[in-house]
Write a protein that holds these residues in place. Structure first.
Motif, PDB file in Angstrom:
ATOM      1  N   ALA A   1       0.828  -1.194   0.000  1.00 17.82           N
ATOM      2  CA  ALA A   1       0.000   0.000   0.000  1.00 17.82           C
ATOM      3  C   ALA A   1       0.871   1.255   0.000  1.00 17.82           C
ATOM      4  CB  ALA A   1      -0.934  -0.014   1.203  1.00 17.82           C
ATOM      5  N   LYS A   2       1.994   1.216   0.691  1.00 16.80           N
ATOM      6  CA  LYS A   2       2.867   2.397   0.766  1.00 16.80           C
ATOM      7  C   LYS A   2       3.574   2.653  -0.563  1.00 16.80           C
ATOM      8  CE  LYS A   2       7.005   4.223   2.860  1.00 16.80           C
ATOM      9  NZ  LYS A   2       8.353   3.843   3.015  1.00 16.80           N
ATOM     10  N   VAL A   3       4.105   1.623  -1.161  1.00 17.12           N
ATOM     11  CA  VAL A   3       4.916   1.794  -2.363  1.00 17.12           C
ATOM     12  C   VAL A   3       4.045   1.981  -3.605  1.00 17.12           C
ATOM     13  CG1 VAL A   3       6.669   0.707  -3.826  1.00 17.12           C
ATOM     14  CG2 VAL A   3       6.828   0.512  -1.342  1.00 17.12           C
ATOM     15  N   TRP A   4       3.070   1.123  -3.819  1.00 16.48           N
ATOM     16  CA  TRP A   4       2.236   1.214  -5.015  1.00 16.48           C
ATOM     17  C   TRP A   4       1.376   2.465  -5.031  1.00 16.48           C
ATOM     18  CZ3 TRP A   4       0.124  -3.439  -8.012  1.00 16.48           C
ATOM     19  CH2 TRP A   4       1.136  -4.370  -8.228  1.00 16.48           C
ATOM     20  N   SER A   5       1.085   3.046  -3.876  1.00 13.63           N
ATOM     21  CA  SER A   5       0.250   4.250  -3.840  1.00 13.63           C
ATOM     22  C   SER A   5       1.064   5.520  -4.084  1.00 13.63           C
ATOM     23  CB  SER A   5      -0.466   4.351  -2.487  1.00 13.63           C
ATOM     24  OG  SER A   5       0.475   4.502  -1.435  1.00 13.63           O
ATOM     25  N   ASP A   6       2.385   5.423  -4.120  1.00 12.39           N
ATOM     26  CA  ASP A   6       3.209   6.580  -4.442  1.00 12.39           C
ATOM     27  C   ASP A   6       2.812   7.071  -5.835  1.00 12.39           C
ATOM     28  OD1 ASP A   6       5.900   8.172  -4.038  1.00 12.39           O
ATOM     29  OD2 ASP A   6       5.950   7.328  -6.074  1.00 12.39           O
ATOM     30  N   PRO A   7       2.568   8.378  -6.010  1.00 17.66           N
ATOM     31  CA  PRO A   7       2.085   8.885  -7.310  1.00 17.66           C
ATOM     32  C   PRO A   7       2.958   8.508  -8.504  1.00 17.66           C
ATOM     33  CG  PRO A   7       1.896  10.582  -5.634  1.00 17.66           C
ATOM     34  CD  PRO A   7       2.638   9.434  -5.006  1.00 17.66           C
ATOM     35  N   GLY A  83      11.889  -8.569  -4.414  1.00 17.40           N
ATOM     36  CA  GLY A  83      10.905  -9.003  -3.426  1.00 17.40           C
ATOM     37  C   GLY A  83      10.410  -7.832  -2.605  1.00 17.40           C
ATOM     38  N   PHE A  84      10.005  -8.115  -1.396  1.00 16.38           N
ATOM     39  CA  PHE A  84       9.459  -7.114  -0.486  1.00 16.38           C
ATOM     40  C   PHE A  84      10.475  -6.002  -0.248  1.00 16.38           C
ATOM     41  CE2 PHE A  84       8.720  -5.473   3.818  1.00 16.38           C
ATOM     42  CZ  PHE A  84       7.396  -5.086   3.703  1.00 16.38           C
ATOM     43  N   ASN A  85      10.033  -4.766  -0.465  1.00 15.07           N
ATOM     44  CA  ASN A  85      10.903  -3.618  -0.261  1.00 15.07           C
ATOM     45  C   ASN A  85      10.011  -2.390  -0.085  1.00 15.07           C
ATOM     46  OD1 ASN A  85      12.709  -1.467  -0.376  1.00 15.07           O
ATOM     47  ND2 ASN A  85      13.892  -2.324  -2.066  1.00 15.07           N
ATOM     48  N   LEU A  86      10.116  -1.722   1.030  1.00 12.16           N
ATOM     49  CA  LEU A  86       9.300  -0.536   1.291  1.00 12.16           C
ATOM     50  C   LEU A  86       9.955   0.752   0.803  1.00 12.16           C
ATOM     51  CD1 LEU A  86       7.861  -1.332   4.832  1.00 12.16           C
ATOM     52  CD2 LEU A  86       6.713  -1.457   2.617  1.00 12.16           C
ATOM     53  N   ASN A  87      11.097   0.646   0.114  1.00  9.04           N
ATOM     54  CA  ASN A  87      11.770   1.824  -0.410  1.00  9.04           C
ATOM     55  C   ASN A  87      11.153   2.175  -1.765  1.00  9.04           C
ATOM     56  OD1 ASN A  87      13.671   3.464  -1.930  1.00  9.04           O
ATOM     57  ND2 ASN A  87      15.103   3.073  -0.253  1.00  9.04           N
ATOM     58  N   THR A  88      10.355   3.230  -1.762  1.00  7.14           N
ATOM     59  CA  THR A  88       9.627   3.643  -2.965  1.00  7.14           C
ATOM     60  C   THR A  88      10.568   3.966  -4.113  1.00  7.14           C
ATOM     61  OG1 THR A  88       7.850   4.491  -1.579  1.00  7.14           O
ATOM     62  CG2 THR A  88       7.916   5.283  -3.832  1.00  7.14           C
ATOM     63  N   GLU A  89      11.654   4.659  -3.825  1.00  8.88           N
ATOM     64  CA  GLU A  89      12.608   5.048  -4.860  1.00  8.88           C
ATOM     65  C   GLU A  89      13.237   3.818  -5.523  1.00  8.88           C
ATOM     66  OE1 GLU A  89      14.848   7.514  -7.359  1.00  8.88           O
ATOM     67  OE2 GLU A  89      13.076   7.927  -6.144  1.00  8.88           O
ATOM     68  N   GLU A  90      13.614   2.826  -4.748  1.00 10.92           N
ATOM     69  CA  GLU A  90      14.192   1.604  -5.317  1.00 10.92           C
ATOM     70  C   GLU A  90      13.180   0.856  -6.181  1.00 10.92           C
ATOM     71  OE1 GLU A  90      15.921  -0.802  -2.248  1.00 10.92           O
ATOM     72  OE2 GLU A  90      17.344   0.773  -1.677  1.00 10.92           O
ATOM     73  N   PHE A  91      11.922   0.801  -5.738  1.00 14.14           N
ATOM     74  CA  PHE A  91      10.904   0.111  -6.537  1.00 14.14           C
ATOM     75  C   PHE A  91      10.639   0.868  -7.844  1.00 14.14           C
ATOM     76  CE2 PHE A  91       6.631  -1.375  -7.694  1.00 14.14           C
ATOM     77  CZ  PHE A  91       6.853  -2.743  -7.654  1.00 14.14           C
ATOM     78  N   ARG A  92      10.609   2.191  -7.782  1.00 11.78           N
ATOM     79  CA  ARG A  92      10.415   2.993  -8.995  1.00 11.78           C
ATOM     80  C   ARG A  92      11.565   2.741  -9.967  1.00 11.78           C
ATOM     81  NH1 ARG A  92      12.474   7.209 -10.917  1.00 11.78           N
ATOM     82  NH2 ARG A  92      13.480   7.904  -9.003  1.00 11.78           N
TER      83      ARG A  92
END
Length: 106
Positions: A1-7, A83-92
């Motif tokens: 929810a935290k990462v995917w909801s990042d604009p 895998g699981f990672n709450l770092n939005t910048e890394e996922f982007r």
């Protein structure tokens, strides 16, 4: 929810990806003609979740949730899975790398 909801992440997911989810915890029993014998452990997979988990293990050598893979239409990986990672910048960056590799292959 935290990462995917990042604009920025949400924009990439909506505009650049077709999202497919493999549910590995679904206990729904499959019709017998859809059962498989696992190449990984030799056991019969007769439930949606166990069949999906077996696919993930045999195809990607990983059994972690969540597990993100970016594939091209031919089923080839475009970047290293994550895998699981709450770092939005890394996922982007993971998503952007997949987009760049896809564009390079066209």
């Amino acid at each position: 929810a935290k990462v995917w909801s990042d604009p920025e992440v949400l924009k990439l997911l909506r505009e650049k990806f077709l999202i497919i989810a493999l549910y590995t915890d679904d206990k729904t029993r499959l019709p017998e003609e859809e059962w498989i014998i696992s190449e990984y452990d030799g056991k019969t997979k007769d439930r949606i979740g166990s069949k999906n988990a077996d696919f993930q293990i045999t195809r990607f050598q990983a059994n972690t949730q969540p597990f993100y893979v970016i594939l091209n239409p031919q089923g080839e990986m475009l970047t290293r899975p994550t895998g699981f990672n709450l770092n939005t910048e890394e996922f982007r960056k993971f998503l952007e790398t997949g987009i760049q590799e896809f564009d390079r292959g066209l």
